[in-house]
Design a protein around this motif. Structure first.
Motif, short mmCIF file in Angstrom:
data_model
loop_
_atom_site.label_atom_id
_atom_site.label_comp_id
_atom_site.label_asym_id
_atom_site.label_seq_id
_atom_site.Cartn_x
_atom_site.Cartn_y
_atom_site.Cartn_z
N TYR A 86 2.65 -4.93 -14.13
CA TYR A 86 3.70 -4.07 -14.63
C TYR A 86 4.86 -3.94 -13.64
CZ TYR A 86 0.17 -2.72 -18.03
OH TYR A 86 -0.79 -2.74 -19.02
N PHE A 87 4.59 -4.18 -12.37
CA PHE A 87 5.62 -4.13 -11.33
C PHE A 87 5.56 -5.47 -10.56
CE2 PHE A 87 4.37 0.21 -12.15
CZ PHE A 87 5.58 0.86 -12.30
N PRO A 88 6.14 -6.52 -11.13
CA PRO A 88 5.90 -7.87 -10.61
C PRO A 88 6.65 -8.23 -9.33
CG PRO A 88 7.36 -7.94 -12.51
CD PRO A 88 6.90 -6.53 -12.38
N TRP A 89 7.63 -7.42 -8.91
CA TRP A 89 8.37 -7.78 -7.69
C TRP A 89 7.93 -6.88 -6.55
CZ3 TRP A 89 10.48 -7.99 -12.54
CH2 TRP A 89 10.85 -9.29 -12.94
N ALA A 103 5.00 2.42 -3.09
CA ALA A 103 5.86 3.18 -3.99
C ALA A 103 6.21 2.28 -5.18
CB ALA A 103 7.13 3.61 -3.27
N VAL A 104 6.25 2.88 -6.36
CA VAL A 104 6.57 2.10 -7.56
C VAL A 104 7.95 2.51 -8.07
CG1 VAL A 104 4.22 1.56 -8.23
CG2 VAL A 104 5.22 3.72 -8.96
N CYS A 105 8.76 1.51 -8.43
CA CYS A 105 10.15 1.75 -8.79
C CYS A 105 10.47 1.08 -10.12
CB CYS A 105 11.10 1.20 -7.71
SG CYS A 105 10.73 1.78 -6.04
N LYS A 122 0.58 10.97 -10.35
CA LYS A 122 1.27 9.68 -10.29
C LYS A 122 2.75 9.91 -10.08
CE LYS A 122 -2.17 7.60 -13.36
NZ LYS A 122 -2.43 7.02 -14.69
N LYS A 123 3.38 8.96 -9.40
CA LYS A 123 4.78 9.10 -9.02
C LYS A 123 5.54 7.82 -9.35
CE LYS A 123 5.45 10.97 -5.03
NZ LYS A 123 5.59 11.16 -3.54
N LEU A 124 6.75 7.97 -9.87
CA LEU A 124 7.58 6.83 -10.23
C LEU A 124 9.01 7.11 -9.79
CD1 LEU A 124 7.91 4.10 -11.84
CD2 LEU A 124 8.50 5.52 -13.81
N GLN A 125 9.58 6.20 -9.00
CA GLN A 125 10.99 6.30 -8.62
C GLN A 125 11.83 5.56 -9.65
OE1 GLN A 125 11.59 4.92 -4.62
NE2 GLN A 125 10.16 6.39 -3.71
#
Length: 441
Positions: free
Chosen positions: A322-325, A373-375, A421-424
């Motif tokens: 879901y966060f490939p980079w 961290a997920v952005c 859960k945290k999302l920037q």
């Protein structure tokens, strides 16, 4: 819905040499004369003239040497057109139920044969199904649907800011991707040219269809259900949607500014000469959405070396799906979405909510990237950054806690939290996208 009970067919050819072009013209004339007797014709949208076979044939002989030439014949109920465009042919047929039922075998054989001889793409479908899924203009829809029916349909804005029907949400919507027609309807024909965007194994592997046949020259014919005029039965609409989802048409192309806002059944990645796909399946090896998948079919197609690899894996997706980079130096994982909220009726709220929830719900507890961290980065037109609907977004997702909204000349950033859960989330100008290393997604 007021029904015409007609059939609609389209055949698009590849570029043709002189002999093949003449054969297409001759066969078109034969099919028309067999199915009905035209009484009028017109060329290039000019005034109608009384039909005369010799005149029409002569005009076609002259027209095949022009850069663009279109001729249409009709008997008042049935209508057929042939459009010659730089040595390629686009033909359409609109036939009454009586004509189609009388010559069904001949018409289907004509489509089979024409597509096997330099065809690019074709389909046969109920005209009512085509109208229901492709007419976006509200005034035009009033000719076959009631105000109450239209009121229930999804809406969007077009580039002129006029409110139209969001046909992207319909399984039978025709979209165009790098010159290829993509849709889901009763009968479809895909030539070998489609290997450049949608390898034939993807089409052949689709489940819950009536029939899949490989014709001459690797043309694949798909029939979704048995009778075309029964398109509006709930089960047939389900087959139509499932074919669109399995082939990933909406992962390749959409034009409503925000996407279809549904989880994918398949995803594509394109390199300079390689197509990679991942298909999602459940425990019964049936197609399912990405989040529900327990089995994965990964494929790699080398278009130059003609090399094909396939792998079947059982398990669950990790956060990188879901966060490939990955930015390992700053311990960040990223994904991005390009939106045009000016084409929506709600300033893009529904789209923001869908993508935020989709990314905030990812579990990292047993993942190698649990400390990252997920952005999620939204790339928007510059003018959209000045009117971000932050307050409306907060109201739309009251179960998600918003941190401080940080604004500067480059972006607007806010941290969202829910259930630990945290999302920037970043809102950035689409003009910045070209500067990012991951723009080839």
């Amino acid at each position: 819905m007021i029904k015409t009970e007609k059939m609609y067919g389209l055949i698009q050819s590849a570029p043709l040499d002189e002999a093949a072009l003449q054969q297409h013209i001759d066969n078109w004339l034969v099919l028309v004369r067999l199915c009905y007797q035209p009484v009028e014709f017109y060329i290039d949208q000019q005034l109608k003239q009384p039909y005369d076979f010799d005149t029409v044939k002569e005009l076609l002989q002259k027209g095949k040497h022009q850069a663009s030439f279109e001729l249409i014949v009709t008997d008042g109920e049935n209508e057929s057109s042939i459009h010659i465009i730089e040595d390629a042919v686009l033909q359409r047929h609109l036939l009454t139920k009586r004509v189609f039922d009388s010559f069904r075998g001949v018409i289907q054989d004509y489509f089979d044969t024409t597509m096997s001889n330099n065809g690019l793409f074709a389909y046969l479908r109920a005209y009512d199904e085509f109208l229901a899924h492709n007419v976006e203009n509200i005034e035009k829809r009033q000719q076959f649907q009631s105000q109450n029916e239209i009121a229930l349909l999804p809406k969007r804005k077009n580039m002129n800011q006029a409110v139209v029907i969001d046909c992207n949400q319909f399984a039978g919507y025709d979209v165009f991707y790098t010159g290829y027609t993509l849709t889901s309807c009763w009968r479809m024909y895909f030539s070998a040219y489609y290997e450049q965007i949608m390898p034939s194994i993807i089409i052949k592997d689709t489940q819950q269809v009536e029939k899949i046949t490989t014709l001459a020259h690797d043309v694949v014919m798909v029939e979704l259900y048995r009778e075309p005029d029964q398109w509006d039965l709930e089960v047939n609409l389900t087959y139509q949607r499932l074919f669109r989802d399995q082939t990933g048409i909406d992962q390749l192309a959409w034009d409503n500014g925000v996407g279809v806002l549904r989880e994918p059944f398949i995803e594509y990645a394109f390199g300079p000469q390689i197509i990679q796909t991942i298909q999602y399946q459940n425990d019964q090896l049936q197609p399912t959405t990405k989040r529900r998948a327990t089995h994965f079919v990964t494929r790699s197609f080398d278009l130059v070396q003609q090399n094909y690899q396939e792998k079947h894996v059982k398990g669950y997706l990790n956060a990188q799906a879901y966060f490939p980079w990955i930015d390992r130096e700053r311990l960040r994982m990223m994904d991005y979405v390009v939106l045009q909220p000016e084409l929506t009726l709600d300033d893009g709220i529904a789209a923001y909510v869908f993508y935020i929830r989709n990314h905030l719900d990812i579990s990292f507890s047993a993942d190698a990237f649990k400390d990252y961290a997920v952005c999620l980065q939204f790339y928007l037109p510059p003018e959209a950054l000045d009117t971000l609907p932050i307050d409306a977004l907060k109201e739309a997702i009251p179960d998600i806690r918003f941190g401080y909204v940080h604004r500067n000349s480059k972006y607007t950033r806010v941290t969202l939290k829910k259930d630990g859960k945290k999302l920037q989330v970043y809102f950035m100008s689409v003009q910045k996208l070209a500067q990012q290393q991951f723009m080839a997604k």
